[in-house]
Design a protein around this motif. Sequence first.
Motif, PDB file in Angstrom:
ATOM      1  N   HIS A  27       0.822  -1.205   0.000  1.00  0.00           N
ATOM      2  CA  HIS A  27       0.000   0.000   0.000  1.00  0.00           C
ATOM      3  C   HIS A  27       0.860   1.261   0.000  1.00  0.00           C
ATOM      4  O   HIS A  27       0.415   2.317   0.446  1.00  0.00           O
ATOM      5  CB  HIS A  27      -0.935  -0.014   1.216  1.00  0.00           C
ATOM      6  CG  HIS A  27      -1.877  -1.170   1.207  1.00  0.00           C
ATOM      7  ND1 HIS A  27      -3.031  -1.179   0.477  1.00  0.00           N
ATOM      8  CD2 HIS A  27      -1.809  -2.369   1.825  1.00  0.00           C
ATOM      9  CE1 HIS A  27      -3.654  -2.321   0.651  1.00  0.00           C
ATOM     10  NE2 HIS A  27      -2.933  -3.069   1.464  1.00  0.00           N
ATOM     11  N   TRP A  28       2.084   1.174  -0.502  1.00  0.00           N
ATOM     12  CA  TRP A  28       2.979   2.322  -0.471  1.00  0.00           C
ATOM     13  C   TRP A  28       2.464   3.489  -1.298  1.00  0.00           C
ATOM     14  O   TRP A  28       2.656   4.661  -0.916  1.00  0.00           O
ATOM     15  CB  TRP A  28       4.397   1.935  -0.882  1.00  0.00           C
ATOM     16  CG  TRP A  28       5.055   1.057   0.148  1.00  0.00           C
ATOM     17  CD1 TRP A  28       5.422  -0.249  -0.006  1.00  0.00           C
ATOM     18  CD2 TRP A  28       5.391   1.403   1.492  1.00  0.00           C
ATOM     19  NE1 TRP A  28       5.960  -0.731   1.161  1.00  0.00           N
ATOM     20  CE2 TRP A  28       5.955   0.260   2.096  1.00  0.00           C
ATOM     21  CE3 TRP A  28       5.263   2.557   2.248  1.00  0.00           C
ATOM     22  CZ2 TRP A  28       6.403   0.257   3.415  1.00  0.00           C
ATOM     23  CZ3 TRP A  28       5.698   2.553   3.569  1.00  0.00           C
ATOM     24  CH2 TRP A  28       6.264   1.407   4.139  1.00  0.00           C
ATOM     25  N   ASP A  29       1.809   3.234  -2.423  1.00  0.00           N
ATOM     26  CA  ASP A  29       1.249   4.339  -3.212  1.00  0.00           C
ATOM     27  C   ASP A  29       0.238   5.129  -2.394  1.00  0.00           C
ATOM     28  O   ASP A  29       0.245   6.364  -2.402  1.00  0.00           O
ATOM     29  CB  ASP A  29       0.588   3.824  -4.497  1.00  0.00           C
ATOM     30  CG  ASP A  29       1.600   3.330  -5.522  1.00  0.00           C
ATOM     31  OD1 ASP A  29       2.789   3.699  -5.418  1.00  0.00           O
ATOM     32  OD2 ASP A  29       1.191   2.568  -6.421  1.00  0.00           O
ATOM     33  N   TRP A  31       0.070   5.169   0.903  1.00  0.00           N
ATOM     34  CA  TRP A  31       0.810   5.783   2.015  1.00  0.00           C
ATOM     35  C   TRP A  31       1.455   7.091   1.569  1.00  0.00           C
ATOM     36  O   TRP A  31       1.430   8.091   2.297  1.00  0.00           O
ATOM     37  CB  TRP A  31       1.862   4.815   2.546  1.00  0.00           C
ATOM     38  CG  TRP A  31       2.675   5.390   3.659  1.00  0.00           C
ATOM     39  CD1 TRP A  31       3.966   5.807   3.599  1.00  0.00           C
ATOM     40  CD2 TRP A  31       2.250   5.618   5.009  1.00  0.00           C
ATOM     41  NE1 TRP A  31       4.375   6.289   4.810  1.00  0.00           N
ATOM     42  CE2 TRP A  31       3.335   6.185   5.695  1.00  0.00           C
ATOM     43  CE3 TRP A  31       1.059   5.413   5.683  1.00  0.00           C
ATOM     44  CZ2 TRP A  31       3.264   6.549   7.031  1.00  0.00           C
ATOM     45  CZ3 TRP A  31       0.985   5.771   7.023  1.00  0.00           C
ATOM     46  CH2 TRP A  31       2.077   6.332   7.682  1.00  0.00           C
ATOM     47  N   ASP A  32       2.006   7.100   0.377  1.00  0.00           N
ATOM     48  CA  ASP A  32       2.682   8.304  -0.125  1.00  0.00           C
ATOM     49  C   ASP A  32       1.719   9.464  -0.353  1.00  0.00           C
ATOM     50  O   ASP A  32       2.158  10.611  -0.454  1.00  0.00           O
ATOM     51  CB  ASP A  32       3.439   7.974  -1.415  1.00  0.00           C
ATOM     52  CG  ASP A  32       4.641   7.081  -1.174  1.00  0.00           C
ATOM     53  OD1 ASP A  32       5.132   7.010  -0.031  1.00  0.00           O
ATOM     54  OD2 ASP A  32       5.092   6.434  -2.136  1.00  0.00           O
ATOM     55  N   ARG A  33       0.431   9.216  -0.428  1.00  0.00           N
ATOM     56  CA  ARG A  33      -0.560  10.284  -0.611  1.00  0.00           C
ATOM     57  C   ARG A  33      -1.064  10.867   0.718  1.00  0.00           C
ATOM     58  O   ARG A  33      -1.768  11.869   0.713  1.00  0.00           O
ATOM     59  CB  ARG A  33      -1.738   9.769  -1.443  1.00  0.00           C
ATOM     60  CG  ARG A  33      -1.353   9.486  -2.890  1.00  0.00           C
ATOM     61  CD  ARG A  33      -2.566   9.223  -3.769  1.00  0.00           C
ATOM     62  NE  ARG A  33      -3.382   8.100  -3.335  1.00  0.00           N
ATOM     63  CZ  ARG A  33      -3.203   6.832  -3.711  1.00  0.00           C
ATOM     64  NH1 ARG A  33      -2.223   6.517  -4.530  1.00  0.00           N
ATOM     65  NH2 ARG A  33      -4.008   5.883  -3.270  1.00  0.00           N
ATOM     66  N   ARG A  35      -1.239  13.100   3.835  1.00  0.00           N
ATOM     67  CA  ARG A  35      -0.700  14.448   4.042  1.00  0.00           C
ATOM     68  C   ARG A  35      -0.866  14.956   5.473  1.00  0.00           C
ATOM     69  O   ARG A  35      -0.527  16.091   5.765  1.00  0.00           O
ATOM     70  CB  ARG A  35      -1.371  15.432   3.082  1.00  0.00           C
ATOM     71  CG  ARG A  35      -1.073  15.132   1.629  1.00  0.00           C
ATOM     72  CD  ARG A  35       0.384  15.451   1.307  1.00  0.00           C
ATOM     73  NE  ARG A  35       0.718  15.063  -0.039  1.00  0.00           N
ATOM     74  CZ  ARG A  35       1.499  14.030  -0.358  1.00  0.00           C
ATOM     75  NH1 ARG A  35       2.005  13.259   0.585  1.00  0.00           N
ATOM     76  NH2 ARG A  35       1.774  13.754  -1.601  1.00  0.00           N
ATOM     77  N   ARG A  55      10.628   2.756   7.592  1.00  0.00           N
ATOM     78  CA  ARG A  55      10.369   3.080   6.179  1.00  0.00           C
ATOM     79  C   ARG A  55       9.133   3.974   6.065  1.00  0.00           C
ATOM     80  O   ARG A  55       9.120   4.912   5.262  1.00  0.00           O
ATOM     81  CB  ARG A  55      10.168   1.794   5.381  1.00  0.00           C
ATOM     82  CG  ARG A  55       9.971   2.022   3.903  1.00  0.00           C
ATOM     83  CD  ARG A  55       9.884   0.700   3.161  1.00  0.00           C
ATOM     84  NE  ARG A  55       9.652   0.931   1.747  1.00  0.00           N
ATOM     85  CZ  ARG A  55       9.229   0.024   0.898  1.00  0.00           C
ATOM     86  NH1 ARG A  55       9.038  -1.231   1.314  1.00  0.00           N
ATOM     87  NH2 ARG A  55       9.026   0.311  -0.365  1.00  0.00           N
ATOM     88  N   MET A  56       8.118   3.708   6.863  1.00  0.00           N
ATOM     89  CA  MET A  56       6.932   4.561   6.858  1.00  0.00           C
ATOM     90  C   MET A  56       7.303   5.980   7.263  1.00  0.00           C
ATOM     91  O   MET A  56       6.886   6.954   6.622  1.00  0.00           O
ATOM     92  CB  MET A  56       5.877   3.992   7.812  1.00  0.00           C
ATOM     93  CG  MET A  56       5.302   2.671   7.359  1.00  0.00           C
ATOM     94  SD  MET A  56       4.222   1.908   8.587  1.00  0.00           S
ATOM     95  CE  MET A  56       2.721   2.854   8.285  1.00  0.00           C
ATOM     96  N   ARG A  59       9.370   7.812   4.532  1.00  0.00           N
ATOM     97  CA  ARG A  59       8.572   8.226   3.369  1.00  0.00           C
ATOM     98  C   ARG A  59       7.592   9.336   3.721  1.00  0.00           C
ATOM     99  O   ARG A  59       7.111  10.036   2.831  1.00  0.00           O
ATOM    100  CB  ARG A  59       7.810   7.028   2.812  1.00  0.00           C
ATOM    101  CG  ARG A  59       8.728   6.036   2.114  1.00  0.00           C
ATOM    102  CD  ARG A  59       7.971   4.817   1.674  1.00  0.00           C
ATOM    103  NE  ARG A  59       7.287   5.053   0.415  1.00  0.00           N
ATOM    104  CZ  ARG A  59       7.353   4.234  -0.630  1.00  0.00           C
ATOM    105  NH1 ARG A  59       8.084   3.135  -0.564  1.00  0.00           N
ATOM    106  NH2 ARG A  59       6.694   4.508  -1.722  1.00  0.00           N
ATOM    107  N   HIS A  60       7.277   9.478   5.002  1.00  0.00           N
ATOM    108  CA  HIS A  60       6.308  10.479   5.450  1.00  0.00           C
ATOM    109  C   HIS A  60       6.807  11.058   6.772  1.00  0.00           C
ATOM    110  O   HIS A  60       6.520  10.530   7.836  1.00  0.00           O
ATOM    111  CB  HIS A  60       4.947   9.804   5.612  1.00  0.00           C
ATOM    112  CG  HIS A  60       3.845  10.722   6.015  1.00  0.00           C
ATOM    113  ND1 HIS A  60       3.759  12.033   5.627  1.00  0.00           N
ATOM    114  CD2 HIS A  60       2.747  10.499   6.783  1.00  0.00           C
ATOM    115  CE1 HIS A  60       2.665  12.575   6.136  1.00  0.00           C
ATOM    116  NE2 HIS A  60       2.045  11.654   6.849  1.00  0.00           N
ATOM    117  N   THR A  63       5.314  11.403  10.482  1.00  0.00           N
ATOM    118  CA  THR A  63       4.932  10.163  11.151  1.00  0.00           C
ATOM    119  C   THR A  63       5.736   9.988  12.409  1.00  0.00           C
ATOM    120  O   THR A  63       6.951  10.156  12.412  1.00  0.00           O
ATOM    121  CB  THR A  63       5.178   8.954  10.214  1.00  0.00           C
ATOM    122  OG1 THR A  63       4.400   9.117   9.038  1.00  0.00           O
ATOM    123  CG2 THR A  63       4.839   7.648  10.883  1.00  0.00           C
TER     124      THR A  63
END
Length: 119
Positions: A27-29, A31-33, A35, A55-56, A59-60, A63
């Motif tokens: 579900h990385w796509d 997750w990347d959305r 905000r 990693r989460m 990428r954000h 968090t």
Amino acid sequence: PGPGGLHPRVDRDVMVATVQENAHRDHWDAWDRVRCPVLVVRGENGTMKPEEAERMRARHPATRTVVIPDAGHDAHLDNTAAVYGEMAAFLGEVRADGLRHGGNGERIVEPTSHRRTTS
């Protein structure tokens, strides 16, 4: 209980199909959305690896990850008070910061803090 003893409340074929589907996708796509600030709560003995939580966060950056000691996958059941304390603190900070990004790094909850006590 049914004839011959106890039976699961789930349909075995449906459960197997569900697990197989989740084992082959990520579900990385999605997750990347995201905000908004995010709190990732993982149990010390749970299935989420520290590397995945890192990693989460990488990428954000908004968090925060926390580890609930002696808890498994169901950290909210294993140590309700610790999870509640972490959620309350996170939401208080988000509210005070007006959704400002902050709080990098993984925080380890002290084993004696936020423990549920029995009376």
